[in-house]
Design an enzyme around this catalytic site. Sequence first.
Site, mmCIF file in Angstrom:
data_model
loop_
_atom_site.group_PDB
_atom_site.id
_atom_site.type_symbol
_atom_site.label_atom_id
_atom_site.label_comp_id
_atom_site.label_asym_id
_atom_site.label_seq_id
_atom_site.Cartn_x
_atom_site.Cartn_y
_atom_site.Cartn_z
ATOM 1 N N ASP A 218 0.839 -1.193 0.000
ATOM 2 C CA ASP A 218 0.000 0.000 0.000
ATOM 3 C C ASP A 218 0.873 1.241 0.000
ATOM 4 O O ASP A 218 2.046 1.195 -0.374
ATOM 5 C CB ASP A 218 -0.917 -0.032 1.232
ATOM 6 N N HIS A 248 -4.217 6.387 3.313
ATOM 7 C CA HIS A 248 -4.766 5.119 2.826
ATOM 8 C C HIS A 248 -4.088 3.932 3.494
ATOM 9 O O HIS A 248 -4.751 3.055 4.074
ATOM 10 C CB HIS A 248 -4.624 5.012 1.303
ATOM 11 N N ASN A 338 -13.338 0.433 -7.251
ATOM 12 C CA ASN A 338 -14.348 1.470 -7.035
ATOM 13 C C ASN A 338 -14.785 2.121 -8.340
ATOM 14 O O ASN A 338 -15.134 3.301 -8.371
ATOM 15 C CB ASN A 338 -13.781 2.580 -6.119
ATOM 16 N N ALA A 349 -7.805 -8.254 -8.302
ATOM 17 C CA ALA A 349 -8.981 -8.926 -7.744
ATOM 18 C C ALA A 349 -9.531 -10.014 -8.663
ATOM 19 O O ALA A 349 -10.045 -11.033 -8.188
ATOM 20 C CB ALA A 349 -10.070 -7.898 -7.444
ATOM 21 N N TYR A 351 -7.983 -12.071 -10.686
ATOM 22 C CA TYR A 351 -7.203 -13.294 -10.877
ATOM 23 C C TYR A 351 -7.819 -14.413 -10.046
ATOM 24 O O TYR A 351 -8.294 -14.187 -8.922
ATOM 25 C CB TYR A 351 -5.751 -13.074 -10.457
#
Length: 476
Positions: A218, A248, A338, A349, A351
């Site tokens: 991140d 974040h 989003n 996501a 995969y």
Amino acid sequence: MVQRFLRSSGRAALWSGAVALIGALGLSGANAQYNIGRGPNASIGHRMPNITTGPGLRYMPGLIVPLDMGEPPPPPPRRTGPPPGDPPPSARRATPPAAADSRFVAKELVIEVDGTPTEAEIAALARRFRLTRLEQQAFPLTNSTLFRWRIADGRSVRSVASAITASGAARATPNFRYRLQQAASGAGDATRYPLVKLRLTEAHAVARGTEIVVAVIDSAIDARHPEIDGAVTASFDALGSKEGPHKHGTGIAGAIVSHARLVGSAPAARLLAIRAFAGAGGGAEGTSFGILKSLDFAVARGARVINMSFAGAEDAMLARALAAASARGIVLVAAAGNAGPASPLLYPAAYPQVIAVSATDAADRLFTASNRGKHIAVAAPGVDLLLPSPDGKYQVTSGTSFAAAYVSGLAALMLERNPALTPAELRERLMATARDLGPKGPDDQFGAGLADAAGALAAAVEATPVSSMSSAPSPQ
């Protein structure tokens, strides 16, 4: 009258000359208009040019052509150069180049070479494809070496990548961009509803994620925040930047390990704080190369769970690395994205080895910006969340990023309860115990439903699968 004139063959040539003169004077043209939209999602559109066409004649008031003109004048000399007043060809504006593809870094490639190439082999590769080496990294996860290269001339990224891969000398892809999945929150009061919705109080009576290592790839985390203090066991900066803690990354860490005023989903877990994203706001950016370096660090440091709260384009090299990590028993969790219901699939996501998580609000409604798809495994709270922010502060925030972080914590609870779980078994039990939302059965919004920490922990210790549900549904 005109017909009578045309029947006079002696004057037909005169009329032809008049027509030529009129044609020379009456030039028709085209008119094009472009509309440029404004606002947060500005777009540029256009109307098709309004072109006046005709047989070459245009009505011109006041033009008198005498019928008795004598012999027509000689035709004008044939023009061989540009029309009068036109600039020379060298001064004309060139056609602008096609817009750069914003999905990847301009003029950069990521190249993977099997094993450990010698300096001579690297130099030969650079000469052959006219590249400048920027960075390299040994990558034990796939027994290869990764390079970041720059294309110094005007060749396109995709054409050079295709040429290198086709040559068999190496595997090459663009250096794709990825963005963190944080969104603005509403003005409503933030609540601690995730504690109730995920049944964390009941789950924490059984497991708290003790000593389970969760890697967070991140932006920078404020490891000294009271909610996170003592949880970070190692840090790695894949970018080498001096940028400080970011909201974040700090919020993601808090969703997993908060243990002061708030309660994370795995408050006793241990974090690997890996910085691969930089930039202002929740939309900080990272690249394929930085993420691959981060994966290498996470695997080397014994991560059991890797949280990936970012989204971007499909990347064959990243897919290969994640498949290798999953084969080593590492649970992979990612934000669905989003970009809303009309978005194409976003990665990582989508995969098949990754647990994709969508977001819900306090009323179990789907977050309006959440991506959809049959690859969604489960949903978790992700709207108007109260989470830590740098410098000991707190923030109210939303996004599938934070829903994924809660699920990463749930995975840590399950692994504490049963360390022998494989990624596929953990995924299956997590989905089988989720509380169904939306249309009956698995769907493209909530997946199997809202994750249930207490139910998942009970299923974690069962000797046989709790459901025949597929452990890795194909994304569609």
